[in-house]
Every structure is written in C-alpha cells, then in structure tokens.
Design a protein around this motif. Structure first.
Motif, PDB file in Angstrom:
ATOM      1  N   ALA A  39      44.024  47.545  45.499  1.00 56.25           N
ATOM      2  CA  ALA A  39      44.386  47.931  44.190  1.00 56.25           C
ATOM      3  C   ALA A  39      43.150  48.005  43.269  1.00 56.25           C
ATOM      4  CB  ALA A  39      45.505  47.118  43.584  1.00 56.25           C
ATOM      5  N   ALA A  40      42.276  46.908  43.996  1.00 53.81           N
ATOM      6  CA  ALA A  40      41.113  46.933  43.142  1.00 53.81           C
ATOM      7  C   ALA A  40      39.900  47.431  43.884  1.00 53.81           C
ATOM      8  CB  ALA A  40      40.470  45.491  42.546  1.00 53.81           C
ATOM      9  N   ARG A  59      36.881  47.126  39.888  1.00 54.54           N
ATOM     10  CA  ARG A  59      37.890  48.012  38.930  1.00 54.54           C
ATOM     11  C   ARG A  59      39.174  48.153  39.371  1.00 54.54           C
ATOM     12  NH1 ARG A  59      34.748  53.222  37.887  1.00 54.54           N
ATOM     13  NH2 ARG A  59      33.730  51.924  36.462  1.00 54.54           N
ATOM     14  N   ALA A  60      40.124  48.112  38.325  1.00 52.38           N
ATOM     15  CA  ALA A  60      41.638  48.253  38.654  1.00 52.38           C
ATOM     16  C   ALA A  60      42.325  48.900  37.523  1.00 52.38           C
ATOM     17  CB  ALA A  60      42.435  46.976  39.112  1.00 52.38           C
ATOM     18  N   ASP A  61      43.197  49.728  37.712  1.00 46.68           N
ATOM     19  CA  ASP A  61      43.528  50.444  36.687  1.00 46.68           C
ATOM     20  C   ASP A  61      42.728  50.676  35.406  1.00 46.68           C
ATOM     21  OD1 ASP A  61      46.098  50.086  37.735  1.00 46.68           O
ATOM     22  OD2 ASP A  61      46.105  47.998  37.123  1.00 46.68           O
ATOM     23  N   GLY A  62      41.332  51.127  35.801  1.00 43.78           N
ATOM     24  CA  GLY A  62      40.525  51.658  34.772  1.00 43.78           C
ATOM     25  C   GLY A  62      39.800  50.398  34.084  1.00 43.78           C
ATOM     26  N   CYS A  83      39.158  38.175  35.059  1.00 46.65           N
ATOM     27  CA  CYS A  83      40.167  38.992  34.608  1.00 46.65           C
ATOM     28  C   CYS A  83      41.192  37.675  34.137  1.00 46.65           C
ATOM     29  CB  CYS A  83      40.996  39.695  35.714  1.00 46.65           C
ATOM     30  SG  CYS A  83      41.690  38.876  37.033  1.00 46.65           S
ATOM     31  N   GLU A  93      44.229  40.320  42.237  1.00 41.34           N
ATOM     32  CA  GLU A  93      43.815  41.361  42.815  1.00 41.34           C
ATOM     33  C   GLU A  93      42.445  41.768  43.206  1.00 41.34           C
ATOM     34  OE1 GLU A  93      45.191  45.264  40.856  1.00 41.34           O
ATOM     35  OE2 GLU A  93      44.783  44.165  39.067  1.00 41.34           O
ATOM     36  N   HIS A  94      41.617  41.620  42.448  1.00 39.69           N
ATOM     37  CA  HIS A  94      40.062  41.752  42.242  1.00 39.69           C
ATOM     38  C   HIS A  94      39.303  40.961  43.295  1.00 39.69           C
ATOM     39  CE1 HIS A  94      41.576  42.498  38.330  1.00 39.69           C
ATOM     40  NE2 HIS A  94      41.122  43.512  38.409  1.00 39.69           N
TER      41      HIS A  94
END
Length: 126
Positions: A39-40, A59-62, A83, A93-94
């Motif tokens: 996801a990231a 980067r995840a979800d911009g 985060c 997730e990163h």
C-alpha cells in the motif's frame, strides 16, 4: 507484534539484509502488520544510516512520510516512521512497504549493503 526500541543494539545491515526474503520480512513484521500489497511505495532511492538502518521516503494515499527499518541483535524488527499511525500501532503500512520492497529486490539490497559497508569504512562518496 512488537518493535524493538529505537535505542536497541542494532545488527549491521550486512548480517541480515542480503538474505532477506518475503517470508522473513513477513515474520519480522508480525501477523497483524499491514501488508496489503505494498500500500505504501518507496519514493526515490532509499539510503543507509551508518551500517545499521535503511531509511526511505514513502508514499501512501498521496502522503509522503519517512520510514526506517533495521534489525535488533535480538532478531526483532527495529523501525520508525513519521506517520501518525506509527505512534498508535507500529509497524505501520510505510514500514511494511519498505521492508517488503527490500525483500522483493535483491539489487536494491545489494546496493544498500554496499553503501553501508562504504560508510562503515569511511569511503562513502557524496
């Protein structure tokens, strides 16, 4: 899943990163870690800190954050992320995305281990 404290005694990258595979990364992350298909994603080229930590812009979800991974000498995952989710329930997730990206790319692992060794020897070039 517990993460080792950020002040843990860390293993050199060369002692674990070259052999890292997806199964090993998943074991380090633990069964509750967010590993839903990267996801990231890594933005740019990850780097090393001393010869113990891989850090990268993710980067995840911009949204861009900074994540770092290493391994404590006890074998636990040592990680950190900027985060908001990391403070509540690491690894985020990163961190998962970075570790899985490393596991999936032998070429990236080789470059990072070489960079870490050069840094440890004091021969790193800018």
């Amino acid at each position: 899943m517990t993460c080792a404290a950020t002040t843990a005694d860390l293993s050199p990258l060369g002692s674990w990163l070259p052999a890292l595979e997806r199964d090993g990364a998943l074991r380090l992350l633990g069964r509750d870690a967010p590993t839903n298909g990267h996801a990231a994603s890594v933005v740019g080229e990850p780097g090393t800190l001393r010869d113990q930590i891989v850090h990268a812009r993710m980067r995840a979800d911009g949204v861009d954050v900074r994540a770092s991974v290493g391994r404590a000498r006890t074998g636990e995952l040592a990680c950190l992320c900027t985060c908001h989710g990391f403070a509540h329930e690491p690894p985020c997730e990163h961190v998962a995305g970075l570790l899985l990206e490393l596991a999936d790319s032998p070429e990236l692992r080789e470059r990072l281990v070489r960079q870490a060794e050069q840094h440890a020897e004091g021969t790193e070039t800018a």
